[in-house]
Write an enzyme that holds these catalytic residues in place. Structure first.
Site, mmCIF file in Angstrom:
data_model
loop_
_atom_site.group_PDB
_atom_site.id
_atom_site.type_symbol
_atom_site.label_atom_id
_atom_site.label_comp_id
_atom_site.label_asym_id
_atom_site.label_seq_id
_atom_site.Cartn_x
_atom_site.Cartn_y
_atom_site.Cartn_z
ATOM 1 N N LYS A 115 0.880 -1.108 -0.063
ATOM 2 C CA LYS A 115 0.178 0.106 -0.025
ATOM 3 C C LYS A 115 1.002 1.334 -0.186
ATOM 4 O O LYS A 115 2.242 1.111 0.375
ATOM 5 C CB LYS A 115 -0.978 0.076 1.047
ATOM 6 C CG LYS A 115 -2.279 0.664 1.126
ATOM 7 C CD LYS A 115 -3.101 0.153 0.323
ATOM 8 C CE LYS A 115 -4.393 0.906 0.411
ATOM 9 N NZ LYS A 115 -5.503 -0.419 0.033
HETATM 10 N N1 GLU Z 1 -7.181 0.111 -3.002
HETATM 11 C C1 GLU Z 1 -7.990 -1.229 -3.327
HETATM 12 C C2 GLU Z 1 -7.849 -2.162 -2.197
HETATM 13 O O1 GLU Z 1 -7.799 -1.459 -0.978
HETATM 14 C C3 GLU Z 1 -7.523 -1.853 -4.633
HETATM 15 C C4 GLU Z 1 -6.071 -2.316 -4.815
HETATM 16 C C5 GLU Z 1 -5.629 -2.783 -6.238
HETATM 17 O O2 GLU Z 1 -6.459 -2.941 -7.063
HETATM 18 O O3 GLU Z 1 -4.389 -3.103 -6.056
HETATM 19 O O4 GLU Z 1 -8.457 -3.236 -2.263
#
Ligand code: GLU
Length: 425
Positions: A115
């Site tokens: 993240k």
């Molecule tokens: N930000 C989204 C999540 O928390 C998507 C992450 C992604 O598609 O890599 O799942």
């Protein structure tokens, strides 16, 4: 000289990383996870903090702090969104990265978890400032990102526009077009059909699966959706299409209630015409946002931020089913009361995994150089979500644990098994 005002410290909020670890510990205990694997998984593989100087529209340079945390790459390249928010902090990004690891493992896609975050307020910045910030962030992490290493995506405060800048900046630096370095891109730039609505659609699919287990008829059920961003709005729309009456919705401008059910299409149209906000929406009465979560409805969908269901309000929650569209909306301390009350929770790492599932499809399509139809994307995503739901439900029966712990068990088991095959140093 005017100093940039640091965001106020977050009060009365559990540390999200600790919240994640508490559940991880319970699941590890039930699984009898061995110490070696426990130690590997308990801390992120890599954490990067960057300071990014950006020239603002007034000509002054402001330095932004950004993060990228790779929690694990055991299952494959790490995957996860980038959050732009004034109050994002490292322990939150660490938790969100770990949740990505568990999420990808629950839906059985070949990714680890990561993240990113930048401390900024995108709503008070111009498009040009956000573009320069996004490009500078990409540049400072150029050796981290990569289609086979770490693949970002949108999260709160970011969307297809930012992903396009990231893809372009990465490609320029590499000297070749690299679509697969990031997902959640605009359609014309290698994005996938169905990606924008994928998280909300997955929330709806898992809500329907849970309602079936509980013997609830969608056509006779009511719901509240907290958060009306991309995830909440799509979840509300698709649940309403399946017959669920959405009585309440909310966003940062307040909470909105209608006894006859909110016209979700109209609310989305209103929001799109009003800078993404519901402020001034007339199709409902305003209500206290704190009460929204505790009013009498059948299904509660928290689809905004972390820690909205806490020991301060969990006692008053009346829903039979909670489907977590957001990451970490329930604090660890609230879990036991939810379980005592017999409320079923479809946990975040299952309920909102439709987003990363379609991100995976986008990456696959980019690597094939081929586009799938919307029907193919939706059918495959729905199948993956339903299979994941059944795996988690079966684990909850087998180990006699709530769905949240069951989801962690399924995920940790998968990552631990893979780790064993790959081996450490
Ligand atoms: N930000 C989204 C999540 O928390 C998507 C992450 C992604 O598609 O890599 O799942």
């Amino acid at each position: 000289m005017m100093l940039y005002k640091e965001p106020a410290p977050i009060k009365d909020r559990e540390n999200p990383f600790e919240s994640m670890m508490s559940r991880f510990n319970v699941a590890a205990e039930v699984l009898g996870l061995d110490e070696e694997v426990y130690n590997v998984l308990k801390s992120p593989t890599r954490q990067v903090i960057v300071n990014i100087p950006v020239t603002m529209d007034d000509g002054k340079v402001r330095v932004f702090e950004g993060f990228r945390v790779m929690h694990s790459n055991i299952l494959g390249p790490s995957k996860g969104g980038i959050r732009y928010a004034p109050d994002v902090f490292l322990d939150e990004v660490k938790a969100l990265a770990a949740w990505m690891t568990w999420k990808c493992a629950v839906v059985d896609i070949p990714y680890g978890g990561a993240k990113g975050g930048i401390i900024c307020d995108p709503y008070s910045m111009s498009a040009g400032e956000i573009e320069r910030l996004t490009r500078a962030y990409t540049n400072s992490l150029i050796d981290i990102f990569g289609p086979d290493r770490d693949i970002p995506a949108p999260d709160m405060g970011t969307g297809p526009r930012e992903m396009a800048w990231l893809m372009d900046e990465y490609s320029k630096t590499r000297g070749s077009t690299e679509h697969a370095v990031v997902t959640g891109k605009p359609l014309v730039l290698g994005g996938s059909l169905g990606r924008v609505e994928a998280t909300g659609r997955g929330v709806m699919v898992s809500a329907m699966a849970a309602m079936e287990k509980l013997g609830m008829d969608p056509n006779k059920s009511t719901a509240v959706v907290q958060g009306f961003g991309n995830v909440g709005a799509w979840a509300a729309k698709l649940m309403a299409e399946r017959g669920v009456k959405i009585l309440g919705i909310s966003d940062v401008s307040g909470a909105y209630w209608n006894d006859n059910g909110i016209d979700i299409e109209a609310a989305i149209e209103y929001k799109n015409e009003h800078n993404g906000r519901l402020e001034g929406y007339k199709g409902a009465e305003m209500m206290d946002p704190n009460e929204l979560l505790t009013t009498k409805v059948d299904v509660l969908v928290p689809a905004a931020v972390e820690d909205v269901i806490t020991i301060h309000n969990v006692d008053k929650i009346q829903a039979r089913l909670i489907v977590e569209g957001a990451n970490g909306p329930t604090s660890y301390k609230a879990d036991s009361i939810i379980n005592e009350k017999g409320i079923m929770v479809v946990p975040d790492i299952l309920a909102n995994s439709g987003g990363v599932t379609v991100s995976y499809f986008e990456w696959v399509q980019n690597r094939m150089g081929f586009k799938w139809t919307l029907q193919r994307v939706n059918e495959r995503a729905e199948r993956i979500m339903n299979e994941a739901f059944e795996r988690v439900y079966a684990a909850s029966q087998k180990y006699n644990v709530p769905m949240r712990i069951a989801a962690y068990i399924v995920a940790i088991d998968k990552v631990a098994m893979t780790y064993k095959y790959r081996g450490g140093f």
